[in-house]
Design an enzyme around this catalytic site. Sequence first.
Site, short mmCIF file in Angstrom:
data_model
loop_
_atom_site.label_atom_id
_atom_site.label_comp_id
_atom_site.label_asym_id
_atom_site.label_seq_id
_atom_site.Cartn_x
_atom_site.Cartn_y
_atom_site.Cartn_z
N ARG A 1 0.86 -1.18 0.00
CA ARG A 1 0.00 0.00 0.00
C ARG A 1 0.90 1.24 0.00
O ARG A 1 2.07 1.16 0.38
CB ARG A 1 -0.94 0.02 1.21
CG ARG A 1 -0.22 0.12 2.53
CD ARG A 1 -1.17 0.03 3.71
NE ARG A 1 -0.47 0.19 4.97
CZ ARG A 1 -0.22 1.35 5.55
NH1 ARG A 1 -0.64 2.47 4.97
NH2 ARG A 1 0.41 1.45 6.69
N ARG B 1 -2.32 10.27 2.88
CA ARG B 1 -3.08 10.84 3.98
C ARG B 1 -3.65 12.19 3.54
O ARG B 1 -2.89 13.08 3.17
CB ARG B 1 -2.19 11.00 5.21
CG ARG B 1 -1.62 9.68 5.70
CD ARG B 1 -0.80 9.86 6.94
NE ARG B 1 -0.15 8.63 7.32
CZ ARG B 1 0.75 8.52 8.31
NH1 ARG B 1 1.06 9.61 9.01
NH2 ARG B 1 1.31 7.37 8.59
N ARG C 1 20.00 -6.64 1.97
CA ARG C 1 20.52 -5.36 1.51
C ARG C 1 21.34 -4.77 2.66
O ARG C 1 20.98 -4.93 3.84
CB ARG C 1 19.40 -4.39 1.13
CG ARG C 1 18.72 -4.73 -0.17
CD ARG C 1 19.63 -4.57 -1.37
NE ARG C 1 19.87 -3.15 -1.67
CZ ARG C 1 20.79 -2.73 -2.53
NH1 ARG C 1 21.60 -3.59 -3.13
NH2 ARG C 1 20.94 -1.43 -2.77
N ARG D 1 19.25 9.21 2.26
CA ARG D 1 18.81 10.20 3.23
C ARG D 1 19.99 10.77 4.00
O ARG D 1 21.07 10.16 4.06
CB ARG D 1 17.76 9.65 4.18
CG ARG D 1 18.21 8.47 5.04
CD ARG D 1 17.05 8.01 5.92
NE ARG D 1 17.42 6.87 6.77
CZ ARG D 1 16.65 6.38 7.73
NH1 ARG D 1 15.47 6.91 7.97
NH2 ARG D 1 17.03 5.34 8.45
N GLU E 1 23.30 8.10 4.28
CA GLU E 1 23.08 6.65 4.16
C GLU E 1 23.13 6.24 2.69
O GLU E 1 22.41 6.79 1.86
CB GLU E 1 21.72 6.26 4.73
CG GLU E 1 21.67 6.30 6.24
CD GLU E 1 20.38 5.68 6.78
OE1 GLU E 1 19.69 4.96 6.02
OE2 GLU E 1 20.07 5.93 7.96
N TYR F 1 11.84 -8.38 8.65
CA TYR F 1 12.05 -7.03 9.16
C TYR F 1 11.13 -6.80 10.36
O TYR F 1 9.95 -7.14 10.31
CB TYR F 1 11.77 -5.98 8.08
CG TYR F 1 11.96 -4.57 8.59
CD1 TYR F 1 13.24 -4.03 8.70
CD2 TYR F 1 10.87 -3.81 9.01
CE1 TYR F 1 13.43 -2.75 9.21
CE2 TYR F 1 11.05 -2.53 9.51
CZ TYR F 1 12.33 -2.01 9.61
OH TYR F 1 12.51 -0.76 10.11
N ASP G 1 9.96 -3.77 13.32
CA ASP G 1 10.08 -2.50 14.03
C ASP G 1 10.53 -2.80 15.45
O ASP G 1 10.37 -3.92 15.96
CB ASP G 1 8.72 -1.78 14.05
CG ASP G 1 8.38 -1.15 12.71
OD1 ASP G 1 9.32 -0.76 11.98
OD2 ASP G 1 7.17 -1.05 12.38
#
Length: 379
Positions: free
Chosen positions: A173, A177, A259, A291, A311, A359, A361
């Site tokens: 997705r 917003r 990666r 970034r 980075e 991955y 969080d």
Amino acid sequence: MGKHFDYLVVGAGLFGSAFSHKMTESGRTCLVIDQRDHVAGNIYTSLKRHIHVHEYGAHIFHTSNRRIWDYMNQFTEFNHFVNSPMAIYKDEIYNLPFNMNTFSKLWGIKTPGEAKEIIRKQIEGLSIGEPRNLEEQALSLAGRDVYEKLIKGYTEKQWGRECRDLPAFIIKRVPLRFTYDNNYFSDRFQGIPVGGYTAIVEKMLKQCEVRLNTRYQEFVKRQEEASLKGEDVVTYDKVLYTGMIDEYFDYCLGNLEYRSLKFEKEDMPEVDNYQGNAVINYTEKEVPYTRVIEHKHFHFGQGEGTVITREYPSAWTPGAEPYYPVNDERNNALFLRYQELAQKEENVIFGGRLGQYRYYDMDKVIEAALDLAEKELEK
């Protein structure tokens, strides 16, 4: 006789540390080893001129899980930092996540209805059926302008491939917003630990014996050699392994893909404020880094001078630091084969981002570690 522990915990990152804290709090003993020269894994922060520097990329703690928020607050106080990154494309600057500030800058409009209509027309004009790749998936979700300026270049740098060569499922997705809200996360709780992340992990491991600069394979080999010589050895009942699952099995089925990232840190003692924001993404493909992080802004400008980090995504090769699992069809199938081997290992548990090849969080890392510890304590 050498020392005996209930658990040998391989990895002093967040998963291994939270697990060890829970176990030692409940009376179990843990020896924690890590191949790096510091604890805290990728959330490690160093201190330079009163600036907490995120050495392995920006980490903003966020969660909607009250249990995890309360757990973390026993180790630290969190400030009220809200992650509101910016994106630079050529000479244009946009707010992230994609919100009404972004759309107003893109198209000169004011209302959600106007933004939705522009996106709808762009998607409709593309006539994409079932998306065959990431490019078609992103276009079908966000339209051409958002894709080309804010998704395409960044994604191709991140993955090292053209978007049309990446599978569609990578972007399930696109968070569009239709409010003027620059808060990147929608979680109820968010912030940066006032004393940095390293201090949290040090408190978690307070009751553990910790050995740094220690690779698991070399540790096991040394213990075996010592045992043959009749010397004292370290013994333990179980192993929690949070390293790469394929490395544990000596890559016997082949390498899982990851990666990697390279960090270019620049100390600027004479500069008070380099970019005015903690995180700015560079979405143009021609800019080699993804970034720039200015660490002092995580603490609202506190610190002398400033420190920035650029980075650079990079290909992973054995020996490099693995950051992001490449969870495509081939790698997921290979992981399942390694998981079958793991299930046959007696008294070895695999956990964390590398041990479970997924991955996480930070809040999910802690939740999984605490759940595993509770399961172990029930045995």
